[in-house]
Design a protein around this motif. Sequence first.
Motif, PDB file in Angstrom:
ATOM      1  N   CYS A   1      23.808 -42.332  39.608  1.00 30.94           N
ATOM      2  CA  CYS A   1      24.967 -43.020  40.161  1.00 30.94           C
ATOM      3  C   CYS A   1      26.055 -43.044  39.093  1.00 30.94           C
ATOM      4  CB  CYS A   1      24.611 -44.430  40.616  1.00 30.94           C
ATOM      5  SG  CYS A   1      24.546 -45.617  39.257  1.00 30.94           S
ATOM      6  N   LEU A   2      27.225 -43.598  39.446  1.00 28.71           N
ATOM      7  CA  LEU A   2      28.301 -43.839  38.498  1.00 28.71           C
ATOM      8  C   LEU A   2      28.417 -45.339  38.286  1.00 28.71           C
ATOM      9  CD1 LEU A   2      31.085 -41.451  39.856  1.00 28.71           C
ATOM     10  CD2 LEU A   2      29.434 -41.000  38.026  1.00 28.71           C
ATOM     11  N   ASP A   3      28.548 -45.758  37.029  1.00 37.80           N
ATOM     12  CA  ASP A   3      28.712 -47.187  36.771  1.00 37.80           C
ATOM     13  C   ASP A   3      30.179 -47.594  36.932  1.00 37.80           C
ATOM     14  OD1 ASP A   3      30.023 -46.395  34.468  1.00 37.80           O
ATOM     15  OD2 ASP A   3      28.458 -47.090  33.092  1.00 37.80           O
ATOM     16  N   GLU A   4      30.489 -48.840  36.608  1.00 34.81           N
ATOM     17  CA  GLU A   4      31.838 -49.364  36.803  1.00 34.81           C
ATOM     18  C   GLU A   4      32.877 -48.613  35.971  1.00 34.81           C
ATOM     19  OE1 GLU A   4      29.156 -51.060  36.190  1.00 34.81           O
ATOM     20  OE2 GLU A   4      28.838 -52.239  38.023  1.00 34.81           O
ATOM     21  N   GLU A   5      32.453 -47.980  34.899  1.00 40.34           N
ATOM     22  CA  GLU A   5      33.371 -47.219  34.049  1.00 40.34           C
ATOM     23  C   GLU A   5      33.330 -45.723  34.359  1.00 40.34           C
ATOM     24  OE1 GLU A   5      32.782 -48.183  29.944  1.00 40.34           O
ATOM     25  OE2 GLU A   5      32.599 -50.319  30.355  1.00 40.34           O
ATOM     26  N   GLN A   6      32.760 -45.378  35.521  1.00 43.97           N
ATOM     27  CA  GLN A   6      32.687 -43.990  35.975  1.00 43.97           C
ATOM     28  C   GLN A   6      31.865 -43.116  35.045  1.00 43.97           C
ATOM     29  OE1 GLN A   6      34.216 -42.934  39.139  1.00 43.97           O
ATOM     30  NE2 GLN A   6      33.971 -45.153  39.175  1.00 43.97           N
ATOM     31  N   ARG A   7      30.806 -43.679  34.483  1.00 43.00           N
ATOM     32  CA  ARG A   7      29.882 -42.914  33.653  1.00 43.00           C
ATOM     33  C   ARG A   7      28.614 -42.633  34.455  1.00 43.00           C
ATOM     34  NH1 ARG A   7      29.477 -47.021  28.702  1.00 43.00           N
ATOM     35  NH2 ARG A   7      28.880 -48.277  30.532  1.00 43.00           N
ATOM     36  N   LEU A   8      28.049 -41.455  34.257  1.00 42.92           N
ATOM     37  CA  LEU A   8      26.830 -41.083  34.972  1.00 42.92           C
ATOM     38  C   LEU A   8      25.652 -41.880  34.434  1.00 42.92           C
ATOM     39  CD1 LEU A   8      25.958 -39.025  37.178  1.00 42.92           C
ATOM     40  CD2 LEU A   8      25.184 -37.545  35.308  1.00 42.92           C
ATOM     41  N   ARG A   9      24.856 -42.445  35.342  1.00 44.27           N
ATOM     42  CA  ARG A   9      23.694 -43.230  34.973  1.00 44.27           C
ATOM     43  C   ARG A   9      22.485 -42.809  35.796  1.00 44.27           C
ATOM     44  NH1 ARG A   9      25.993 -43.608  31.102  1.00 44.27           N
ATOM     45  NH2 ARG A   9      26.709 -45.432  29.926  1.00 44.27           N
ATOM     46  N   LEU A  10      21.292 -43.023  35.219  1.00 45.29           N
ATOM     47  CA  LEU A  10      20.023 -42.615  35.820  1.00 45.29           C
ATOM     48  C   LEU A  10      19.125 -43.836  35.995  1.00 45.29           C
ATOM     49  CD1 LEU A  10      17.918 -40.267  36.496  1.00 45.29           C
ATOM     50  CD2 LEU A  10      17.214 -40.508  34.096  1.00 45.29           C
ATOM     51  N   LEU A  11      18.483 -43.943  37.145  1.00 49.91           N
ATOM     52  CA  LEU A  11      17.575 -45.051  37.419  1.00 49.91           C
ATOM     53  C   LEU A  11      16.190 -44.772  36.835  1.00 49.91           C
ATOM     54  CD1 LEU A  11      17.054 -47.736  38.973  1.00 49.91           C
ATOM     55  CD2 LEU A  11      16.284 -46.327  40.886  1.00 49.91           C
ATOM     56  N   VAL A  12      15.672 -45.721  36.051  1.00 47.71           N
ATOM     57  CA  VAL A  12      14.308 -45.623  35.527  1.00 47.71           C
ATOM     58  C   VAL A  12      13.576 -46.934  35.808  1.00 47.71           C
ATOM     59  CG1 VAL A  12      14.806 -43.920  33.730  1.00 47.71           C
ATOM     60  CG2 VAL A  12      15.074 -46.357  33.230  1.00 47.71           C
ATOM     61  N   THR A  13      12.256 -46.859  35.807  1.00 45.30           N
ATOM     62  CA  THR A  13      11.429 -48.025  36.083  1.00 45.30           C
ATOM     63  C   THR A  13      10.443 -48.244  34.936  1.00 45.30           C
ATOM     64  OG1 THR A  13       9.767 -46.698  37.266  1.00 45.30           O
ATOM     65  CG2 THR A  13      11.575 -47.623  38.563  1.00 45.30           C
ATOM     66  N   GLN A  14      10.091 -49.496  34.721  1.00 53.24           N
ATOM     67  CA  GLN A  14       9.082 -49.828  33.714  1.00 53.24           C
ATOM     68  C   GLN A  14       7.736 -49.961  34.412  1.00 53.24           C
ATOM     69  OE1 GLN A  14       9.478 -53.603  31.624  1.00 53.24           O
ATOM     70  NE2 GLN A  14       8.867 -52.601  29.719  1.00 53.24           N
ATOM     71  N   ARG A  15       6.779 -49.162  33.982  1.00 52.79           N
ATOM     72  CA  ARG A  15       5.496 -49.080  34.667  1.00 52.79           C
ATOM     73  C   ARG A  15       4.664 -50.339  34.430  1.00 52.79           C
ATOM     74  NH1 ARG A  15       3.761 -44.331  36.538  1.00 52.79           N
ATOM     75  NH2 ARG A  15       1.593 -44.788  35.980  1.00 52.79           N
TER      76      ARG A  15
END
Length: 221
Positions: free
Chosen positions: A17-31
């Motif tokens: 997704c793009l954050d509020e500052e239009q930077r690319l971000r990736l979703l990760v989860t903690q197992r």
Amino acid sequence: MSKQLFPLVMADVALFCLDEEQRLRLLVTQRALAPAQGNWALPGGLLKPSQDSSMEDTARRVLREKVGLDAVPLEQVRVFSGDRRDERGWSLSVLYLALLPKDQVPAVAMHKTDAVAWIDPNSPDVELAFDHASMVQAALQALRAKVRDRKLPLHLLSPLFTLTELQRACEAVLDTTMDKAAFRRRLKEREGIDFEAVEGEEKRGRQRPAQCYRATQEFYF
């Protein structure tokens, strides 16, 4: 008699997704469970033949169960396999790519997940479990190849967007800046095919009002 080898079959999802500052971000989860308990990873899980009619079904079920996301556009990137990927044994995983606007990603920690986070895929500030760092790079390469091939990452944007917002999305994906005039000329080739102006819809900011656009029904990323 030699022991029959049954590989673990799973699906993992690289969701950007793009954050509020239009930077690319990736979703990760903690197992929450072993293996790699407490470590960060892409949302993923094992194939359940009794529930999943395809590997894409597995990916969609995993997103629902682990982070509460549904109806996410998915595209297969590639298959990762080997005998050292997972301590449980020989395994293969089908990697999927997904794009969503940030305001449509109410991701929360759910089944077998202790926490969720958004990280910079270009320089992650957490160490990823298994071979997920390689998966992230493969997903990034696939995403960038599409944008370089003049595909438009409209799934990263809200339903109504401006051309400036579209340019920033492309720049975030490619991790570079683009010439505005050249970018607008490039868009002229896609207007009417991938996106169209919405009559009477404008976004107001510090500058003069900007025309709003939307994806056409024919749009395909």
